[in-house]
Structure formats: structure tokens, C-alpha cells
Design a protein around this motif. Structure first.
Motif, PDB file in Angstrom:
ATOM      1  N   ARG A  35       9.332   2.211   2.796  1.00  0.00           N
ATOM      2  CA  ARG A  35       8.985   3.607   2.509  1.00  0.00           C
ATOM      3  C   ARG A  35       7.666   3.754   1.754  1.00  0.00           C
ATOM      4  NH1 ARG A  35      11.780   4.145   5.948  1.00  0.00           N
ATOM      5  NH2 ARG A  35      13.716   5.309   6.209  1.00  0.00           N
ATOM      6  N   TYR A  36       7.046   2.624   1.368  1.00  0.00           N
ATOM      7  CA  TYR A  36       5.798   2.690   0.602  1.00  0.00           C
ATOM      8  C   TYR A  36       4.819   1.672   1.183  1.00  0.00           C
ATOM      9  CZ  TYR A  36       9.344   4.569  -2.529  1.00  0.00           C
ATOM     10  OH  TYR A  36      10.401   5.259  -3.052  1.00  0.00           O
ATOM     11  N   PRO A  45      -3.134   2.039  -1.885  1.00  0.00           N
ATOM     12  CA  PRO A  45      -3.119   2.442  -0.471  1.00  0.00           C
ATOM     13  C   PRO A  45      -4.492   2.285   0.168  1.00  0.00           C
ATOM     14  CG  PRO A  45      -3.043   4.371  -1.907  1.00  0.00           C
ATOM     15  CD  PRO A  45      -2.867   3.175  -2.792  1.00  0.00           C
ATOM     16  N   ARG A  46      -4.477   1.902   1.421  1.00  0.00           N
ATOM     17  CA  ARG A  46      -5.735   1.764   2.153  1.00  0.00           C
ATOM     18  C   ARG A  46      -6.241   3.130   2.594  1.00  0.00           C
ATOM     19  NH1 ARG A  46      -4.146  -2.152   6.836  1.00  0.00           N
ATOM     20  NH2 ARG A  46      -2.102  -1.215   6.439  1.00  0.00           N
ATOM     21  N   ARG A  66       1.058   6.701   5.820  1.00  0.00           N
ATOM     22  CA  ARG A  66       0.684   5.583   6.689  1.00  0.00           C
ATOM     23  C   ARG A  66       1.914   5.063   7.414  1.00  0.00           C
ATOM     24  NH1 ARG A  66      -3.227   1.891   7.658  1.00  0.00           N
ATOM     25  NH2 ARG A  66      -4.632   2.908   6.191  1.00  0.00           N
ATOM     26  N   SER A  67       1.746   4.674   8.658  1.00  0.00           N
ATOM     27  CA  SER A  67       2.862   4.180   9.466  1.00  0.00           C
ATOM     28  C   SER A  67       3.378   2.854   8.912  1.00  0.00           C
ATOM     29  CB  SER A  67       2.428   4.001  10.923  1.00  0.00           C
ATOM     30  OG  SER A  67       2.016   5.234  11.476  1.00  0.00           O
ATOM     31  N   LEU A  68       4.690   2.748   8.831  1.00  0.00           N
ATOM     32  CA  LEU A  68       5.342   1.560   8.300  1.00  0.00           C
ATOM     33  C   LEU A  68       6.450   1.126   9.243  1.00  0.00           C
ATOM     34  CD1 LEU A  68       5.754   2.745   4.579  1.00  0.00           C
ATOM     35  CD2 LEU A  68       3.891   1.389   5.517  1.00  0.00           C
ATOM     36  N   GLY A  72       9.621   6.392  13.989  1.00  0.00           N
ATOM     37  CA  GLY A  72       9.127   5.397  13.057  1.00  0.00           C
ATOM     38  C   GLY A  72       9.105   5.891  11.627  1.00  0.00           C
ATOM     39  N   ALA A  73       8.843   4.966  10.707  1.00  0.00           N
ATOM     40  CA  ALA A  73       8.779   5.286   9.283  1.00  0.00           C
ATOM     41  C   ALA A  73       7.338   5.475   8.859  1.00  0.00           C
ATOM     42  CB  ALA A  73       9.429   4.167   8.468  1.00  0.00           C
ATOM     43  N   SER A  74       7.156   6.128   7.723  1.00  0.00           N
ATOM     44  CA  SER A  74       5.823   6.361   7.174  1.00  0.00           C
ATOM     45  C   SER A  74       5.914   6.401   5.658  1.00  0.00           C
ATOM     46  CB  SER A  74       5.221   7.666   7.704  1.00  0.00           C
ATOM     47  OG  SER A  74       6.042   8.772   7.343  1.00  0.00           O
ATOM     48  N   CYS A  75       4.790   6.123   5.018  1.00  0.00           N
ATOM     49  CA  CYS A  75       4.736   6.139   3.565  1.00  0.00           C
ATOM     50  C   CYS A  75       4.981   7.556   3.050  1.00  0.00           C
ATOM     51  CB  CYS A  75       3.380   5.617   3.086  1.00  0.00           C
ATOM     52  SG  CYS A  75       3.191   5.585   1.295  1.00  0.00           S
TER      53      CYS A  75
END
Length: 219
Positions: free
Chosen positions: A134-135, A107-108, A127-129, A119-122
Motif C-alpha cells: 500500500r506504500y 517516493p519517486r 504509484r502503481s504497486l 491493481g493496487a496503488s500507493c
């Protein structure tokens, strides 16, 4: 899935995957420090180590499974097409570099903003995805998968049927146990025979009782 997989008995990452996620790439190769372009940007899965382009020219890594490491926004990435042969990278956020899709190894670093409903996130680092991912990296997915497998292995149980007091039966006379077993088998066979005969026995036809005949009226 072709290649390596995770199973219920595994409680930690495979050794080669652990090394891959913890390695620092693009440093100078100690075996070819006197040559140009000696950056270690290739990972050999079979040897479980980082190598450079000069290392690949020898026969030591002939026909070995290799992963080319690239850089994107100052982070290590691998081509999705290459790593997918060894790991299931579904739902890991891909990015496009020079027409090829890549995924991050780790991960950054970022400041975690508060979660929003849009929205989706990890699921690990938030983190926004983009949907349906999901990752944000391979490391995030592997950590979640191993945690789920660990929890599943803890709750797996095999029910043991109740046979009563076996110790009391073992302490009896063997001849007495044999007679009891024979009598139980006889009773069971008799019961099964009765049920079988009753099932095969034709049913009696029931005749309805005739009613009282009605006489014709006298003329």
C-alpha cells in the motif's frame, strides 16, 4: 517489533528518521574531502548524521546502529532486512537488487495518472504497486501512520461518572455527611443481607392438590 516504534504520543517523525528522509546522500564528506571514495552513503542512527566509509574506520561509530544507503533508478534505497530492525516496513513495496530486497526512502517523482480499479496503488502518491502493498516508500507509510495516530489521539476520551452535585455536599456539615454515609451504608448492607438470605433460603416444595377420587360403579 525490535527497535524504534511509533506511539500515540508521537505527533511527528523521530529526529533520526526525519534526518534520514531529508538527507542528500552520495555527496563528498567534508571531513575526508582529500581522500578517494569519500561519498556519504552510510547513515548513523545514533549520531543522526550521514557518514562515509572513512568515518567508519574510526572508533566514533563503534557499535552504532548504521544503515547502508544504495542507489536504484537514481533514488536512495536501503535493504529491507537492515531497516526492518528499526522500522516496521510491512506493506511497503520492495524491489530486488543483486538478490537483496530494498525499499525506497522517499517516493519517486512521477506524473500521477488517474486511479484505476485494477491493481493496487500507493495511498499517498498513487504509484502503481503489487498486492498487498500500500506504500511506495518509507516516507509515504510514515506520513500515513502518523496521521492515523494523530487522529486517534484526538478522539481518545475517558468517561467521567456522574456523582451528582458534589459542591452542595461539600458545603454541608461534616457530621451530617457522615450520618448520611452511615445510613446509606446501613441500608445497603440490610438490602444485601435480605437478598443473600432469600437466595440461600431453601425453596418450599409445592404439593399438587389431589383430585376428587372417583368411586367404583355399583354392581
Amino acid at each position: 517489533m525490535v527497535g524504534y516504534s511509533l506511539n500515540l504520543k508521537m505527533k511527528r517523525r523521530p529526529e533520526w528518521l526525519e534526518t534520514l528522509l531529508q538527507s542528500k546522500f552520495f555527496g563528498p564528506c567534508y571531513d575526508h574531502h582529500d581522500l578517494r571514495k569519500n561519498e556519504m552513503n552510510v547513515f548513523c542512527i545514533d549520531c543522526n548524521r550521514c557518514v562515509c566509509q572513512h568515518c567508519l574506520s574510526s572508533t566514533a561509530h563503534y557499535l552504532h546502529k548504521l544503515l547502508q544507503i544504495r542507489r536504484y533508478v537514481y533514488q536512495d534505497v536501503v535493504r529491507l532486512q537492515d531497516v526492518q530492525k528499526h522500522l516496521d516496513c510491512s506493506k511497503v513495496q520492495p524491489y530486488t537488487i543483486n538478490g537483496a530486497k530494498v525499499v525506497f526512502l522517499n517516493p519517486r517523482p512521477h506524473a500521477r495518472p488517474p486511479k484505476s480499479n485494477s491493481g493496487a496503488s500507493c495511498v499517498v502518491c498513487e504509484r502503481s504497486l503489487s498486492e498487498p502493498n500500500r506504500y511506495c516508500s518509507i516516507d509515504c507509510k510514515v506520513s500515513v501512520v502518523l496521521e492515523k495516530l494523530k487522529n486517534r489521539s484526538q478522539f481518545i476520551s475517558f468517561p467521567i461518572p456522574e456523582f451528582g452535585d458534589l459542591s452542595a455536599k461539600e458545603n454541608r456539615n461534616p457530621e451530617q455527611n457522615l450520618k448520611e454515609d452511615e445510613s446509606s451504608e446501613t441500608d445497603m448492607s440490610v438490602g444485601n443481607g435480605l437478598r443473600l438470605n432469600s437466595a440461600l433460603k431453601p425453596k418450599k416444595q409445592l404439593h399438587k392438590r389431589k383430585g376428587i377420587p372417583s368411586r367404583a360403579p355399583l354392581c
